[in-house]
Write a protein that holds these residues in place. Structure first.
Motif, short mmCIF file in Angstrom:
data_model
loop_
_atom_site.label_atom_id
_atom_site.label_comp_id
_atom_site.label_asym_id
_atom_site.label_seq_id
_atom_site.Cartn_x
_atom_site.Cartn_y
_atom_site.Cartn_z
N GLN A 99 -17.20 4.70 38.16
CA GLN A 99 -18.19 4.19 37.21
C GLN A 99 -19.13 5.26 36.64
O GLN A 99 -20.01 4.95 35.85
CB GLN A 99 -19.04 3.07 37.84
CG GLN A 99 -18.23 1.89 38.34
CD GLN A 99 -17.41 1.23 37.25
OE1 GLN A 99 -17.90 0.98 36.15
NE2 GLN A 99 -16.15 0.95 37.53
N LYS A 100 -18.95 6.52 37.03
CA LYS A 100 -19.80 7.58 36.53
C LYS A 100 -19.07 8.35 35.43
O LYS A 100 -17.99 8.89 35.66
CB LYS A 100 -20.20 8.54 37.66
CG LYS A 100 -21.16 9.63 37.20
CD LYS A 100 -21.58 10.52 38.37
CE LYS A 100 -22.54 11.61 37.91
NZ LYS A 100 -22.95 12.50 39.03
N GLN A 101 -19.68 8.39 34.25
CA GLN A 101 -19.04 9.04 33.11
C GLN A 101 -19.21 10.56 33.18
O GLN A 101 -20.26 11.07 33.57
CB GLN A 101 -19.65 8.52 31.80
CG GLN A 101 -18.98 9.06 30.55
CD GLN A 101 -19.49 8.37 29.29
OE1 GLN A 101 -20.08 7.28 29.36
NE2 GLN A 101 -19.28 8.99 28.15
N TYR A 102 -18.16 11.25 32.79
CA TYR A 102 -18.21 12.70 32.74
C TYR A 102 -19.09 13.16 31.58
O TYR A 102 -19.04 12.57 30.48
CB TYR A 102 -16.82 13.29 32.54
CG TYR A 102 -15.94 13.28 33.76
CD1 TYR A 102 -16.11 14.21 34.79
CD2 TYR A 102 -14.92 12.35 33.90
CE1 TYR A 102 -15.29 14.21 35.90
CE2 TYR A 102 -14.08 12.34 35.00
CZ TYR A 102 -14.27 13.28 36.00
OH TYR A 102 -13.47 13.28 37.10
N ASP A 103 -19.86 14.23 31.78
CA ASP A 103 -20.53 14.89 30.67
C ASP A 103 -19.50 15.58 29.79
O ASP A 103 -19.60 15.56 28.56
CB ASP A 103 -21.55 15.91 31.20
CG ASP A 103 -22.71 15.25 31.93
OD1 ASP A 103 -23.05 14.11 31.57
OD2 ASP A 103 -23.23 15.86 32.87
N LYS A 104 -18.52 16.21 30.43
CA LYS A 104 -17.41 16.85 29.73
C LYS A 104 -16.11 16.37 30.36
O LYS A 104 -15.92 16.50 31.57
CB LYS A 104 -17.49 18.38 29.84
CG LYS A 104 -18.71 19.00 29.17
CD LYS A 104 -18.70 20.52 29.31
CE LYS A 104 -18.84 20.92 30.77
NZ LYS A 104 -18.89 22.41 30.93
N ILE A 105 -15.22 15.82 29.54
CA ILE A 105 -13.96 15.29 30.07
C ILE A 105 -13.15 16.39 30.74
O ILE A 105 -12.40 16.14 31.69
CB ILE A 105 -13.15 14.59 28.96
CG1 ILE A 105 -13.89 13.33 28.50
CG2 ILE A 105 -11.75 14.22 29.43
CD1 ILE A 105 -13.19 12.57 27.38
N SER A 106 -13.32 17.63 30.29
CA SER A 106 -12.58 18.75 30.89
C SER A 106 -12.89 18.90 32.38
O SER A 106 -12.09 19.48 33.13
CB SER A 106 -12.89 20.05 30.15
OG SER A 106 -14.27 20.36 30.20
N ASP A 107 -14.03 18.36 32.84
CA ASP A 107 -14.38 18.44 34.26
C ASP A 107 -13.42 17.62 35.13
O ASP A 107 -13.36 17.81 36.35
CB ASP A 107 -15.81 17.95 34.50
CG ASP A 107 -16.85 18.90 33.95
OD1 ASP A 107 -16.53 20.09 33.75
OD2 ASP A 107 -18.00 18.47 33.71
N HIS A 108 -12.68 16.72 34.51
CA HIS A 108 -11.74 15.87 35.25
C HIS A 108 -10.45 16.62 35.60
O HIS A 108 -9.78 16.27 36.59
CB HIS A 108 -11.42 14.63 34.42
CG HIS A 108 -10.50 13.65 35.08
ND1 HIS A 108 -10.87 12.89 36.16
CD2 HIS A 108 -9.20 13.34 34.84
CE1 HIS A 108 -9.86 12.12 36.54
NE2 HIS A 108 -8.84 12.38 35.76
N ILE A 109 -10.11 17.63 34.79
CA ILE A 109 -8.83 18.32 34.95
C ILE A 109 -8.75 18.96 36.33
O ILE A 109 -9.62 19.72 36.73
CB ILE A 109 -8.65 19.39 33.86
CG1 ILE A 109 -8.82 18.79 32.46
CG2 ILE A 109 -7.28 20.05 33.98
CD1 ILE A 109 -7.88 17.67 32.15
#
Length: 372
Positions: A99-109
């Motif tokens: 439920q916590k949104q990334y500030d930068k989607i690249s942090d998910h990689i």
């Protein structure tokens, strides 16, 4: 690490889907066009924040709808992580973990890695250098956040510099101080990316060679060679001195966006002189090395996605791969096949837990579980 469950809403040809998976082997069977590969693509989306087969976000939305949602629960190191991706046409994609949104989607990689073996993988060998760069960039980006940041920034500044070059051509005027600002950024970022690529290929190549030798029983000598203008001694001067060519062509003609990787077999370029069998073995070895190096860095076995490989691999290579499955060399596996009876035959004598999902026109019409 494994994917416990997935929920799809308006994703490609799936109006709605809710599945629980085996932590071992998951076979997805059905006719061509039923949605088998689309399900693998959804898993790839949850892991890599994008689809595996190209196309923008809008191309992943079910026809006549304006949004999609993909949600899954990963188990990693005995903890559950709910990953949610939502996209609506005309709006930015939203990616959340627990439920916590990334500030930068690249942090998910890199958090929940996958390795995909697909029918078009030989394009990495036969097509242009961009595909080879993307292959290695995808791996390195999962292992090194600074590399991914440098690559994103380099791409951003490259686009801006190319835009300037077009403006200069239209106006017949060159602002050399402005262009030099971008030169400085691209040279510094490019060198950092080049150094990491060179370091990585030195580590990756021996793992690749071991897999290739195992697949082919030591029949050929293989090598991976990284090629970059930034490996040359005077790379910075050469970059700046290319400005006349850049202005004439209205694009940046030197830099790490021109890098390539030579795939060699017995000292010859594989894409020119290799047979189809050699190319297939090379690709599988590349993917298995990809799997191993992710496992070595993260201490987790990536999820392995095998798309339509029974039709694309001969019996010998398939046997080698299935021996690894039987030896539990991998973690969770997803396999697609258009022939259910073949899937049953392949796994009949392999002592692994498996779940078989039969798909028809974007719906799961049957689930069979074999706990062995």
């Amino acid at each position: 690490m494994f994917l416990e469950k997935i929920n799809l809403l308006n994703f490609k040809n799936y109006e709605m889907l809710d599945l629980d998976f085996s932590s071992s082997v998951n076979c997805i069977v059905g006719d061509n066009g039923s949605g088998k590969t689309n399900l693998l693509d959804a898993i790839h989306y949850l892991s890599m924040s994008k689809g595996a087969f190209g196309g923008g976000n809008t191309q992943h939305v079910l026809h006549k709808e304006d949004f999609f949602m993909v949600k899954g629960v990963f188990q990693a190191k005995d903890l559950d992580y709910e990953v949610t991706c939502g996209y609506k046409k005309g709006q930015a994609k939203v990616f959340k973990v627990n439920q916590k949104q990334y500030d930068k989607i690249s942090d998910h990689i890199g958090r929940f890695p996958v390795v995909l073996i697909a029918p078009n993988d030989t394009d990495t060998i036969t097509e242009g250098s961009e595909l080879r760069r993307k292959f290695f960039d995808s791996i390195i980006s999962q292992l090194d956040k600074n590399y991914l940041i440098n690559l994103i920034q380099y791409t951003h500044h490259l686009k801006q510099r190319n835009s300037l070059l077009k403006q200069f051509a239209e106006r017949n005027f060159v602002d050399r101080s402005l262009i030099d600002t971008y030169n400085h950024k691209l040279i510094a970022l490019g060198k950092a990316v080049c150094d990491k690529r060179q370091e990585f290929i030195t580590e990756f190549a021996p793992i690749f060679r071991e897999h290739y030798q195992e697949l082919t029983e030591n029949k050929e000598i293989t090598e991976l060679v990284y090629q970059s203008q930034f490996l040359e001694e005077h790379y910075a001067d050469d970059f700046r001195q290319a400005l006349p060519d850049d202005l004439r062509l209205q694009r940046t003609t030197r830099g790490i966006h021109k890098d390539d990787y030579d795939f060699l077999i017995d000292d010859h370029l594989l894409r020119k002189f290799g047979s189809q069998g050699q190319q297939k073995s090379y690709v599988i070895a590349l993917k298995l090395a990809h799997f191993d190096i992710i496992k070595n860095y993260t201490f987790m076995k990536p999820i392995l996605l095998l798309d339509d490989i029974f039709d694309k691999l001969d019996d010998k290579r398939m046997d080698k791969l299935m021996r690894k499955v039987a030896a539990h060399a991998f973690g969770q596996i997803f396999i697609t096949d258009a022939r259910p009876e073949r899937t049953q035959a392949v796994f009949e004598h392999i002592d692994v837990e498996k779940r078989i999902f039969t798909i028809d026109k974007g719906e799961v019409v049957d689930v069979m579980e074999d706990l062995n």
